[in-house]
Motif scaffolding. Structure first.
Motif, PDB file in Angstrom:
ATOM      1  N   PHE A  51       0.735  -1.326  -0.081  1.00  0.00           N
ATOM      2  CA  PHE A  51       0.128  -0.088   0.101  1.00  0.00           C
ATOM      3  C   PHE A  51       0.758   1.374   0.114  1.00  0.00           C
ATOM      4  N   ILE A  52       1.816   1.280   0.845  1.00  0.00           N
ATOM      5  CA  ILE A  52       2.877   2.533   0.831  1.00  0.00           C
ATOM      6  C   ILE A  52       3.423   2.565  -0.643  1.00  0.00           C
ATOM      7  N   THR A  53       3.891   1.598  -1.246  1.00  0.00           N
ATOM      8  CA  THR A  53       4.374   1.717  -2.621  1.00  0.00           C
ATOM      9  C   THR A  53       3.556   2.175  -3.397  1.00  0.00           C
ATOM     10  N   LEU A  54       2.148   1.742  -3.393  1.00  0.00           N
ATOM     11  CA  LEU A  54       1.488   2.175  -4.513  1.00  0.00           C
ATOM     12  C   LEU A  54       1.201   3.641  -4.287  1.00  0.00           C
ATOM     13  N   LEU A  55       1.119   4.072  -3.065  1.00  0.00           N
ATOM     14  CA  LEU A  55       0.878   5.415  -2.996  1.00  0.00           C
ATOM     15  C   LEU A  55       2.128   6.308  -3.400  1.00  0.00           C
ATOM     16  N   ALA A  56       3.140   5.749  -2.954  1.00  0.00           N
ATOM     17  CA  ALA A  56       4.646   6.406  -3.443  1.00  0.00           C
ATOM     18  C   ALA A  56       4.621   6.649  -4.927  1.00  0.00           C
ATOM     19  N   SER A  57       4.338   5.588  -5.467  1.00  0.00           N
ATOM     20  CA  SER A  57       4.428   5.500  -6.918  1.00  0.00           C
ATOM     21  C   SER A  57       3.170   6.339  -7.630  1.00  0.00           C
ATOM     22  N   ALA A  58       2.115   6.765  -6.827  1.00  0.00           N
ATOM     23  CA  ALA A  58       1.101   7.582  -7.330  1.00  0.00           C
ATOM     24  C   ALA A  58       1.829   8.972  -7.374  1.00  0.00           C
ATOM     25  N   ALA A  83      10.145   1.097  -4.638  1.00  0.00           N
ATOM     26  CA  ALA A  83       9.641  -0.103  -4.023  1.00  0.00           C
ATOM     27  C   ALA A  83      10.505  -1.074  -3.718  1.00  0.00           C
ATOM     28  N   ALA A  84      11.764  -1.307  -3.990  1.00  0.00           N
ATOM     29  CA  ALA A  84      12.668  -2.043  -3.636  1.00  0.00           C
ATOM     30  C   ALA A  84      13.014  -1.539  -2.176  1.00  0.00           C
ATOM     31  N   VAL A  85      13.234  -0.398  -1.959  1.00  0.00           N
ATOM     32  CA  VAL A  85      13.602   0.262  -0.753  1.00  0.00           C
ATOM     33  C   VAL A  85      12.445   0.113   0.241  1.00  0.00           C
ATOM     34  N   ILE A  86      11.504   0.352  -0.193  1.00  0.00           N
ATOM     35  CA  ILE A  86      10.342   0.168   0.767  1.00  0.00           C
ATOM     36  C   ILE A  86      10.048  -1.046   1.301  1.00  0.00           C
ATOM     37  N   PHE A  87      10.075  -1.961   0.657  1.00  0.00           N
ATOM     38  CA  PHE A  87      10.008  -3.491   0.865  1.00  0.00           C
ATOM     39  C   PHE A  87      11.309  -4.134   1.699  1.00  0.00           C
ATOM     40  N   ARG A  88      12.337  -3.087   1.607  1.00  0.00           N
ATOM     41  CA  ARG A  88      13.524  -3.800   2.225  1.00  0.00           C
ATOM     42  C   ARG A  88      13.774  -3.027   3.484  1.00  0.00           C
TER      43      ARG A  88
END
Length: 90
Positions: A51-58, A83-88
Motif C-alpha cells: 500500500f505504501i509503495t502504491l501511494l508513493a508510486s502515484a 518499491a525495492a527500498v520500501i520492501f527492504r
C-alpha cells in the motif's frame, strides 16, 4: 465499457494491481508473516508495504507529469527503485 475510454495502458495498470493483490493474498495464506518494525517505527506487513509503495508510486508519477522531468517511462524505473527500498527497509 466504451464510456470509460479504456486504453491498453489503463487496462494493464489495473490488471497489474489486481495480480499483485492475488499474489499477495496467496502469499499471506501460504507463508503467513509476522509484522516487523522498520525505519518508520511502526509495524508493517507485506500488504502495508504494498500500500505504501502504491501511494508513493502515484505521487512520483504525478510529480513526474507535473514537472515534466523526463519521459514518463523513466518514472517506472524510479518507482521500482522506491518499491525495492520500501520492501527492504520499511
Amino acid at each position: 465499457m466504451q464510456w470509460m475510454a479504456w486504453t491498453w495502458p489503463t487496462a494493464a495498470f489495473f490488471l497489474v494491481i489486481a495480480l499483485l493483490l492475488v499474489v499477495f493474498s496467496i502469499l499471506a495464506i501460504k507463508r503467513p508473516e509476522t509484522p516487523r518494525v522498520g525505519v518508520l517505527g511502526i509495524e508493517t506487513t507485506r500488504g502495508d508495504r504494498l500500500f505504501i509503495t502504491l501511494l508513493a508510486s502515484a505521487f512520483i508519477n504525478l510529480a513526474w507529469l507535473g514537472f515534466g522531468i523526463a519521459p514518463q517511462a523513466w518514472a517506472l524505473l524510479v518507482c521500482l527503485g522506491v518499491a525495492a527500498v520500501i520492501f527492504r527497509y520499511v
